[in-house]
Design an enzyme around this catalytic site. Structure first.
Site, short mmCIF file in Angstrom:
data_model
loop_
_atom_site.label_atom_id
_atom_site.label_comp_id
_atom_site.label_asym_id
_atom_site.label_seq_id
_atom_site.Cartn_x
_atom_site.Cartn_y
_atom_site.Cartn_z
N HIS A 33 0.86 -1.19 0.00
CA HIS A 33 0.00 0.00 0.00
C HIS A 33 0.90 1.24 0.00
CE1 HIS A 33 1.06 0.16 4.22
NE2 HIS A 33 0.49 -1.02 4.44
N HIS A 36 4.06 1.27 2.19
CA HIS A 36 5.23 0.60 1.60
C HIS A 36 5.82 1.46 0.48
CE1 HIS A 36 2.75 -3.03 2.89
NE2 HIS A 36 3.89 -3.23 3.53
N GLY A 153 9.07 1.22 8.37
CA GLY A 153 8.08 2.25 8.71
C GLY A 153 7.94 2.41 10.21
N ASP A 156 5.32 0.34 12.64
CA ASP A 156 5.72 -0.76 13.52
C ASP A 156 6.92 -0.28 14.34
OD1 ASP A 156 3.89 -2.84 12.52
OD2 ASP A 156 4.99 -2.55 10.65
N SER A 192 -1.66 -3.43 5.87
CA SER A 192 -2.20 -4.48 4.99
C SER A 192 -3.43 -5.11 5.63
CB SER A 192 -1.14 -5.55 4.73
OG SER A 192 0.00 -4.94 4.19
O1 PAF Z 1 6.97 -5.26 8.87
C1 PAF Z 1 6.83 -6.29 8.16
O2 PAF Z 1 6.12 -6.32 7.17
C2 PAF Z 1 7.59 -7.55 8.55
O3 PAF Z 1 7.63 -7.70 9.93
C3 PAF Z 1 9.01 -7.62 7.96
C4 PAF Z 1 9.90 -6.51 8.49
C5 PAF Z 1 8.92 -7.53 6.44
C6 PAF Z 1 9.65 -8.97 8.32
O4 PAF Z 1 8.92 -10.03 7.83
#
Ligand code: PAF
Length: 284
Positions: A33, A36, A153, A156, A192
């Site tokens: 999205h 990202h 990002g 998280d 997502s």
């Molecule tokens: O943030 C995420 O989408 C996942 O935790 C990552 C960093 C791609 C690891 O699988």
């Protein structure tokens, strides 16, 4: 270029390194999205070459979580990456990443385990083993792609703090670039998992960003006591919300704080319509 094997990626990266090109990595689980895409844009701007990994990492899902129903949209993701001038989309299978045998039981896999102090709080409390899975896969991706920069990002933010700590503690030669949360106009942080929300859920989900914005404005008006700041949240919650946590921590160490400062981050996790949502805000 869409690649599925570690070997192909390593060969391509080796070639780039020979040419003296810098490499950026954007690790994702796909279902891309605009959040990202903001990471990808940053990498494409900063680096000569960009690799986006698309891998729904089974070892970071806890029993009972949404591993099987997690959205998988590789074709669409690859198109978006092409449009964004990504050089490689790396989409391995679980067997490619962990081997056939190791997938049968995790007991045979070498893990990277982040410090207990960083995982015994916030999402780590309910998602036992989640950050072991994240650190292990991110470490593997760093070893495969050997990026100069990797982009994560702030959505998280616990994951980001843990990855920064891992990179520092293990002397991994990569610079972590953190990118701001991207929101819908309504304030809802992009995720997502928003795909699971009904139209009505989406309205109730706005409580998360409203709570955080309200806390920040109360802090800016001079309220620093975190219990008092927490109290302000309850006016935004009703029977549609299942609050998991609302916590105030130091932005770098994730140490809980009783008095908010300009280095405090406020974290919230709340279920809406059965969907677990997270959000956070930096008070500085
Ligand atoms: O943030 C995420 O989408 C996942 O935790 C990552 C960093 C791609 C690891 O699988």
């Amino acid at each position: 270029m869409l690649l599925h094997t570690i070997k192909e990626v390593q060969e391509q990266v080796k070639q780039w390194k020979k040419e003296g090109l810098s490499v950026g990595l954007v690790p994702t689980m796909g279902a891309l999205h605009n959040g990202h895409l903001s990471l990808i844009k940053k990498s494409v701007e900063m680096c000569d070459r960009t690799v986006v990994s698309v891998f729904v990492n089974p070892i970071q899902f806890c029993p009972g979580e949404d591993l099987d129903k997690y959205p998988r949209t590789l074709e669409q993701d690859t198109k978006l990456c092409e449009q964004a001038n990504v050089d490689i989309v790396f989409a391995p299978t679980p067997a490619q990443m962990y081997g056939e045998n190791q997938m049968r039981t995790n007991d045979f896999l070498t893990y990277v385990i982040p410090p207990f102090f960083y995982v015994n709080k916030l999402c780590g409390k309910s998602r036992i083993g989640h950050f072991d899975g994240v650190c292990t896969v991110v470490n593997k991706l760093f070893n495969i792609v050997q990026p100069d920069f990797a982009f994560f990002g702030e959505k998280d933010a616990q994951q980001l703090a843990i990855i920064k700590k891992m990179v520092k503690d293990l002397n991994i030669p990569v610079e972590i670039i953190s990118c701001p949360i991207v929101r819908e106009e309504s304030g809802l942080a992009l995720s997502s998992r928003n795909k699971y929300l009904s139209q009505e859920d989406k309205i109730h989900a706005l409580a998360l960003s409203k709570i955080l914005n309200n806390i920040k404005s109360c802090y800016k008006k001079g309220i620093t006591n975190t219990s008092a700041l927490k109290e302000t949240a309850y006016g935004f919650l009703n029977e549609h919300h299942e609050l998991e946590y609302l916590e105030f921590t130091d932005n770098t160490t994730l140490e809980p704080v009783e008095s908010a400062t300009d280095n405090t981050r406020v974290f919230i996790a709340c279920k809406v319509g059965g969907v677990r949502l997270i959000d956070n805000i930096f008070l500085g």
